[in-house]
Design an enzyme around this catalytic site. Structure first.
Site, PDB file in Angstrom:
ATOM      1  N   TRP A 186     -30.273 -19.160   9.878  1.00 47.58           N
ATOM      2  CA  TRP A 186     -30.913 -19.062  11.200  1.00 47.58           C
ATOM      3  C   TRP A 186     -30.464 -20.225  12.090  1.00 47.58           C
ATOM      4  CZ3 TRP A 186     -34.036 -22.489  13.869  1.00 47.58           C
ATOM      5  CH2 TRP A 186     -34.683 -21.990  14.999  1.00 47.58           C
ATOM      6  N   HIS A 187     -30.266 -21.398  11.448  1.00 48.89           N
ATOM      7  CA  HIS A 187     -29.918 -22.586  12.226  1.00 48.89           C
ATOM      8  C   HIS A 187     -28.524 -22.488  12.850  1.00 48.89           C
ATOM      9  CE1 HIS A 187     -33.445 -24.360  10.368  1.00 48.89           C
ATOM     10  NE2 HIS A 187     -33.408 -25.253  11.338  1.00 48.89           N
ATOM     11  N   GLY A 188     -27.623 -21.857  12.165  1.00 52.53           N
ATOM     12  CA  GLY A 188     -26.283 -21.778  12.748  1.00 52.53           C
ATOM     13  C   GLY A 188     -25.370 -20.908  11.918  1.00 52.53           C
ATOM     14  N   PHE A 241     -29.026 -23.459  18.503  1.00 52.44           N
ATOM     15  CA  PHE A 241     -29.497 -22.502  17.504  1.00 52.44           C
ATOM     16  C   PHE A 241     -30.206 -21.342  18.188  1.00 52.44           C
ATOM     17  CE2 PHE A 241     -29.987 -26.643  15.035  1.00 52.44           C
ATOM     18  CZ  PHE A 241     -28.655 -26.636  14.699  1.00 52.44           C
TER      19      PHE A 241
END
Lengths: 272, 469
Positions: free
Chosen positions: B322-324, B469
């Site tokens: 999800w972060h990257g 993000f």
């Protein structure tokens, strides 16, 4: 005197707050603003402290332009500043041409700061006024008139009277010499001296932590001939006729100001 | 529009004026229009994505509520999830998956040229996608009524203080507040202003100054010593905390000026003693989202040890992704999952044996270092940098040099004051006010913070890390 006054106010406000265990948030905000003002005066707004900074911070700590600005700021706090009959004002060419001449003739002096350009003659009007005894030798070259003023100089420039700001800011914006964010930065620096003196705060930290030992900078004399030529080529490519009109407008402003102060101005080069 | 820019100050003044002057109906509309301006300031073209997401979830939620059969409800929910994740997946993960697939095929000997698209990642897409998805899922579950008013719902999706970097709000908490015009109470103003000041102090004084140090160290990876590697990741630990917690505090403070209460995203995460508590106190809104909409549906703590460990690992891997869209984030998620699993195993075995008393401070230091090791995976731009960084940990030559001394000194300087204040907050178990009880302490604390912000703050130069993000 300024220091004593600031310390006294600081003491009174602290005493008031100490006595009041619970104060309304509005009164605390007002006290905070007063305290902030005192901090600014004590840390950036008095002659002795500026002289200390000038002594401590050299160009290898804060940069050439910053160091010469600091030196000029320190001069503004001097009480018995000598005035010169002839004050040569202009970029590094002026410095190169007149420094030796001024050494031999005590009625002549040079006003120059590192990387000086046309905009700086407006920004440093106060300092010029303190030094000039009556006749300003304004050296203008086509090189100065056709280049874009350096943005770095704007933010760290000495405090301007509000009247200068009211004229200068719209003029610079209209002329396209500065972007909106650069001008915004300039106005903020004028409103908040702490922001203007960031180069001093950061310079002090860098000096304490020995930044110049960690990252030794290459002095100007270490630049090779090829690099020097490259710098010169870049500077020449940066020259443009669109800056001419705006710079001439700034010169006109300066001449108006000089006349209102009773100074004679001789333009000695660059009759464009 | 960045919180740490002058244009935001003007924007906020106008928004507050409109909020309190306009009639109730129009104030909600002004809030929505303002939120669109706030987002469109970055790139107005991507407003279309938010509008699509808003409309789909608004109509799907209504249809779910009106649906006669469970099957129909499931179908509608699937539509919403596919659309939301489809948009997110396309803009955020398309190039990542295509490149990874190409590399994989090349590794097994199949030569293919997988072209990538020139995509710009819309700011905050991960945040508002998760927010709208949670709303539709809640309506499906029956824990949330579908919102009748499109303007109110759109304001919920785009409420500008938390639009681009959270906290990821739940409809049950934010929607009722947006329906009625909220008024800030006099006694709430100091708290709101404190949150804003504290947020700016963390972001502009601490995080952005540390960012310069970390960037400089990552630019000279090959010359780092073991001391530098440690300093770099300690600095990054405080940078990311200052950056993200700073944003969240400003968001909470700004929302409070509109009389709206947002959830807190951080609660002293570096003072925790175990990884489980870390995730209860770091990016709380995302942790709770992952717990409620991923971990528990996967089975949560039910089942045997292996099932729970699998659930933990999947949740953290997806949390990392999800972060990257990069392998280092997947690795980071995997690392966090593994740490949680190891802690769970250790915790269960400890219950059977006599507990050994470890002083609290040692546990905190150990946990902080475990977190910092994770930040190495998180911060590194690629896998090679991670390997280089780990390699530099073997570099013991010339460890006492001026560069290391300078970087260490700068880190200590920019961390010391915020950390001291944060420790005081922790001792008082509260971050909603200046951590001093006397008027003198409060005024001096705030004045010194403002003074440091102005004289040493890194203004208007750095965006927020979580914007990407």
């Amino acid at each position: 005197m300024t220091i004593i006054l600031a310390l006294s106010i600081l003491g009174v406000v602290s005493f008031y707050l100490q006595r009041r265990r619970r104060a309304s948030w509005l009164s605390m905000v007002i006290c905070g603003i007063i305290l902030y003002g005192c901090f600014v005066v004590l840390i950036f707004g008095n002659g002795p402290i500026i002289r200390i900074y000038k002594r401590l911070l050299k160009h290898w700590n804060i940069g050439w332009r910053q160091a010469s600005t600091l030196a000029r700021e320190a001069e503004l706090y001097e009480k018995d500043l000598p005035q010169y009959d002839f004050l040569a004002v202009g970029s590094s060419q002026t410095y190169a041409l007149y420094t030796e001449f001024a050494r031999k003739h005590e009625e002549v002096s040079v006003f120059n700061i590192a990387g000086m350009n046309i905009l700086d003659i407006i920004l440093y009007e106060n300092a010029i006024e303190r030094l000039s005894g009556g006749h300003i030798l304004l050296m203008l070259s086509d090189f100065d008139l056709c280049r874009q003023p350096a943005v770095t100089g704007l933010r760290i420039a000495p405090r301007q009277p509000i009247t200068t700001l009211m004229v200068l800011v719209p003029q610079l914006y209209k002329s396209g010499l500065m972007s909106f964010s650069e001008l915004q930065d300039y106005v903020l620096a004028q409103l908040f001296p702490g922001y203007r003196y960031q180069y001093v705060s950061r310079g002090l930290i860098d000096k304490i932590l020995r930044k110049n030992m960690a990252f030794p900078s290459t002095g100007a004399h270490d630049i090779g001939k090829a690099d020097a030529n490259d710098v010169m080529r870049k500077a020449l490519r940066g020259l443009h006729v669109r800056y001419l009109k705006a710079n001439l407008e700034l010169v006109r402003n300066f001449l108006t100001w000089a006349t209102s102060c009773g100074f004679k101005v001789s333009i000695i080069e660059g009759g464009v | 529009m960045l919180f740490n820019s002058l244009v935001f100050v003007w924007f906020l003044i106008v928004m507050l004026f409109l909020h309190y002057v306009l009639p109730r109906k129009w104030s909600r509309f002004a809030l929505l229009a303002g939120s669109y301006v706030f987002y469109g300031w970055w790139d107005w073209r991507f407003l279309s994505l938010i509008i699509i997401s808003t409309c789909i979830d608004f109509f799907v939620a209504h249809s779910i509520e009106a649906a006669s059969t469970k099957k129909k409800e499931q179908l509608l929910l699937t539509c919403s999830v596919i659309t939301n994740l489809g948009l997110l997946g396309f803009f955020k993960y398309f190039n990542f998956f295509v490149t990874s697939l190409g590399t994989l095929l090349n590794t097994v000997g199949i030569e293919v040229d997988m072209g990538t698209l020139n995509l710009v990642l819309p700011v905050g897409i991960s945040f508002y996608t998760f927010q709208t998805m949670s709303y539709t899922i809640d309506v499906y579950r029956g824990s949330q009524k579908a919102e009748k008013n499109l303007i109110t719902f759109a304001a919920f999706v785009t409420f500008f203080p938390q639009l681009v970097a959270g906290p990821i709000e739940r409809a049950g908490h934010l929607l009722p507040q947006l329906k009625e015009r909220q008024h800030v109470k006099r006694e709430q103003i100091p708290t709101a202003l404190w949150y804003i000041l504290w947020g700016f102090f963390l972001k502009v004084f601490m995080a952005d100054n540390l960012a310069t140090i970390v960037e400089s160290m990552y630019a000279h990876l090959e010359s780092l010593t073991i001391v530098d590697v440690f300093v770099c990741h300690y600095a990054f630990a405080f940078q990311i905390f200052g950056d993200f917690a700073g944003y969240s505090y400003i968001a909470v403070g700004v929302a409070a000026l509109f009389g709206i209460h947002l959830m807190h995203n951080f609660r002293f995460p570096y003072f925790v003693t175990n990884p489980s508590d870390f995730w209860k106190n770091w990016h709380i809104s995302l942790s709770r989202w992952l717990r409620d909409y991923l971990y528990i549906p996967l089975g949560g703590n039910r089942g045997g040890g292996a099932t729970v460990h699998r659930n933990l690992l999947i949740t953290m891997l997806l949390g990392g992704l999800w972060h990257g869209a990069a392998w280092n984030f997947v690795l980071w998620g995997g690392y966090q999952g593994a740490v949680l699993i190891l802690f769970r195993i250790w915790n269960l075995s400890r219950k059977r044996k006599t507990a050994i008393h470890v002083p609290w401070i040692l546990k905190v230091i150990l946990m902080f270092n475990v977190t910092c090791a994770g930040w190495l995976l998180f911060r590194s731009p690629d896998l090679e940098s991670i390997v280089t960084m780990l390699g530099q940990m073997m570099n013991w030559s010339n460890i006492l040099n001026w560069k290391s001394y300078y970087w260490l000194g700068m880190t200590l300087f920019f961390v010391s004051v915020p950390l001291a204040l944060h420790s005081l907050q922790f001792i008082r178990k509260s971050d909603h006010a200046v951590p001093f009880s006397s008027a003198l302490g409060k005024v001096y604390c705030c004045t010194i913070m403002v003074f440091l912000l102005i004289t040493l703050g890194s203004w208007g130069t750095k965006s927020f890390i979580y914007f990407q993000f």
